[in-house]
Write an enzyme that holds these catalytic residues in place. Structure first.
Site, PDB file in Angstrom:
ATOM      1  N   ASP A 229       0.836  -1.209   0.000  1.00 19.21           N
ATOM      2  CA  ASP A 229       0.000   0.000   0.000  1.00 19.21           C
ATOM      3  C   ASP A 229       0.869   1.258   0.000  1.00 19.21           C
ATOM      4  O   ASP A 229       1.995   1.246   0.503  1.00 19.21           O
ATOM      5  CB  ASP A 229      -0.913  -0.041   1.239  1.00 19.21           C
ATOM      6  CG  ASP A 229      -2.101   0.896   1.091  1.00 19.21           C
ATOM      7  OD1 ASP A 229      -2.371   1.356  -0.041  1.00 19.21           O
ATOM      8  OD2 ASP A 229      -2.753   1.170   2.110  1.00 19.21           O
TER       9      ASP A 229
ATOM     10  N   ASN B  12     -11.010  -2.721  -4.763  1.00 19.82           N
ATOM     11  CA  ASN B  12     -10.331  -1.752  -5.627  1.00 19.82           C
ATOM     12  C   ASN B  12     -11.101  -1.421  -6.912  1.00 19.82           C
ATOM     13  O   ASN B  12     -10.766  -0.465  -7.612  1.00 19.82           O
ATOM     14  CB  ASN B  12      -8.909  -2.225  -5.986  1.00 19.82           C
ATOM     15  CG  ASN B  12      -7.945  -2.151  -4.814  1.00 19.82           C
ATOM     16  OD1 ASN B  12      -7.019  -2.947  -4.693  1.00 19.82           O
ATOM     17  ND2 ASN B  12      -8.141  -1.192  -3.938  1.00 19.82           N
TER      18      ASN B  12
HETATM   19  C1  IPE Z   1      -5.066  -2.672   0.147  1.00 13.47           C
HETATM   20  O1  IPE Z   1      -4.819  -1.386  -0.235  1.00 13.47           O
HETATM   21  C2  IPE Z   1      -5.140  -3.537  -1.057  1.00 13.47           C
HETATM   22  C3  IPE Z   1      -3.898  -3.678  -1.812  1.00 13.47           C
HETATM   23  C4  IPE Z   1      -2.720  -3.387  -1.354  1.00 13.47           C
HETATM   24  C5  IPE Z   1      -4.052  -4.214  -3.144  1.00 13.47           C
HETATM   25  P1  IPE Z   1      -5.980  -0.310  -0.360  1.00 13.47           P
HETATM   26  O2  IPE Z   1      -5.351   1.002  -0.582  1.00 13.47           O
HETATM   27  O3  IPE Z   1      -6.984  -0.735  -1.334  1.00 13.47           O
HETATM   28  O4  IPE Z   1      -6.520  -0.322   1.136  1.00 13.47           O
HETATM   29  P2  IPE Z   1      -7.913  -0.332   1.823  1.00 13.47           P
HETATM   30  O5  IPE Z   1      -8.688  -1.507   1.325  1.00 13.47           O
HETATM   31  O6  IPE Z   1      -8.530   0.961   1.522  1.00 13.47           O
HETATM   32  O7  IPE Z   1      -7.540  -0.507   3.253  1.00 13.47           O
HETATM   33  C1  IPE Z   2      -1.523   0.359  -3.325  1.00 13.02           C
HETATM   34  O1  IPE Z   2      -1.341   1.731  -3.402  1.00 13.02           O
HETATM   35  C2  IPE Z   2      -1.754  -0.278  -4.673  1.00 13.02           C
HETATM   36  C3  IPE Z   2      -3.124  -0.809  -4.870  1.00 13.02           C
HETATM   37  C4  IPE Z   2      -4.035  -0.872  -3.944  1.00 13.02           C
HETATM   38  C5  IPE Z   2      -3.495  -1.224  -6.215  1.00 13.02           C
HETATM   39  P1  IPE Z   2      -2.551   2.766  -3.321  1.00 13.02           P
HETATM   40  O2  IPE Z   2      -2.988   3.083  -4.704  1.00 13.02           O
HETATM   41  O3  IPE Z   2      -3.608   2.277  -2.417  1.00 13.02           O
HETATM   42  O4  IPE Z   2      -1.845   4.026  -2.706  1.00 13.02           O
HETATM   43  P2  IPE Z   2      -2.366   4.984  -1.563  1.00 13.02           P
HETATM   44  O5  IPE Z   2      -2.764   4.121  -0.419  1.00 13.02           O
HETATM   45  O6  IPE Z   2      -3.512   5.734  -2.135  1.00 13.02           O
HETATM   46  O7  IPE Z   2      -1.211   5.860  -1.253  1.00 13.02           O
HETATM   47 MG    MG Z   3      -4.043   2.504  -0.394  1.00 12.62          MG
END
Ligand code: IPE
Ligand code: IPE
Ligand code: MG
Length: 248
Positions: free
Chosen positions: A32, A80
């Site tokens: 993340d 996502n």
């Molecule tokens: C968690 O990250 C899922 C992945 C790392 C693919 P998110 O940024 O989607 O986190 P949440 O679900 O909002 O906690």
């Molecule tokens: C994690 O990074 C990657 C995926 C969940 C695909 P994020 O896109 O969630 O990055 P932040 O949490 O917004 O910084």
């Molecule tokens: Mg994230």
């Protein structure tokens, strides 16, 4: 391209894997913080994901040097899908590139690729690449890379229940061992250590069954910056926990 070279040329500090008494067999990583990492540099979220995918290679190499043989990566959660359409499309393009780029490495290094999740709704070209990569690496035995892609933990458990009922298997025959065989991770065993980058301490539907007894480690470091030193810190915490347990 210049940006990509910067990250692939970071010096690799070699650390003896004999350093730790307890080496987790199977670790899970919630990658993340790509978006925030990019934002802090005035880059786009897409750039963040690009650097994030580049960092996968570095992280896997670090795991291998510590003797970790099974790594599960959270690449894309079922939640996502709620992101902007163009972010999702860009992310899928990056994934396709990674699969193409890594295919030969997986063969040479003996990496077996496993996919946890559903391919429903995934662009056919990408779905096909995932299916092919899994099939082509099936016989590899040195390492296992489990990719949680379009994955949700509750959905995985429901799917297992449905398959057990369809088999059909009688209620009395259902044990934890049997149940495990119906999960995407059949045969991989428990997740000993779960690392979450980006600072949040949320579980986000990440392998609730497999991680039930795992050590959870959260680091504020954003995923593109997670390197061997960071992994070492996580392993130190893991060892502190198990050393304390062993003294009791
Ligand atoms: C968690 O990250 C899922 C992945 C790392 C693919 P998110 O940024 O989607 O986190 P949440 O679900 O909002 O906690
Ligand atoms: C994690 O990074 C990657 C995926 C969940 C695909 P994020 O896109 O969630 O990055 P932040 O949490 O917004 O910084
Ligand atoms: Mg994230």
């Amino acid at each position: 391209m210049l940006k990509e070279r910067l990250i692939t040329q970071l010096p690799k500090t070699r650390i003896e894997s004999t350093e730790f008494r307890f080496v987790p067999r199977h670790i899970g990583i919630m990658m993340d913080g790509n978006g925030r990492w990019a934002q802090a540099r005035g880059l786009s979220r897409r750039d963040g994901h690009r650097f994030g995918t580049l960092n996968v290679r570095r992280a896997l190499d670090a795991c291998a040097r510590y003797g970790i043989r099974i790594v599960t990566l959270y690449v894309f959660s079922t939640e996502n899908w709620g992101r902007p359409r163009d972010e999702i499309t860009g992310f899928f393009e990056l994934l396709a590139e990674v699969i193409d780029r890594e295919t030969e490495n997986f063969r040479r290094e003996g990496v077996r690729l496993i996919h946890s999740g559903s391919l429903d709704g995934i662009p056919p070209v990408l779905a096909e690449k995932v299916t092919r990569a899994v099939a082509n690496t099936r016989a590899n035995r040195a390492y296992t890379l489990n990719v949680a892609f379009n994955y949700g933990g509750r959905a995985e458990i429901l799917r297992a229940v449905q398959e057990i009922l369809r088999a059909p298997i009688s209620a009395d025959a259902i044990s934890e061992e049997l149940f495990e065989r119906y999960l995407y991770t059949a045969g991989l065993g428990d997740m000993d250590l779960v690392i979450r980058t980006g600072g949040d301490q949320r579980l986000s539907n990440f392998f609730p069954w497999q991680a039930a007894h795992g050590v959870f480690y959260s680091t504020p470091t954003f995923w593109p910056d997670f390197d061997e030193r960071e992994l070492r810190r996580a392993l130190q915490v893991y060892n502190q926990f198990w050393q304390a347990q062993n003294k009791m």
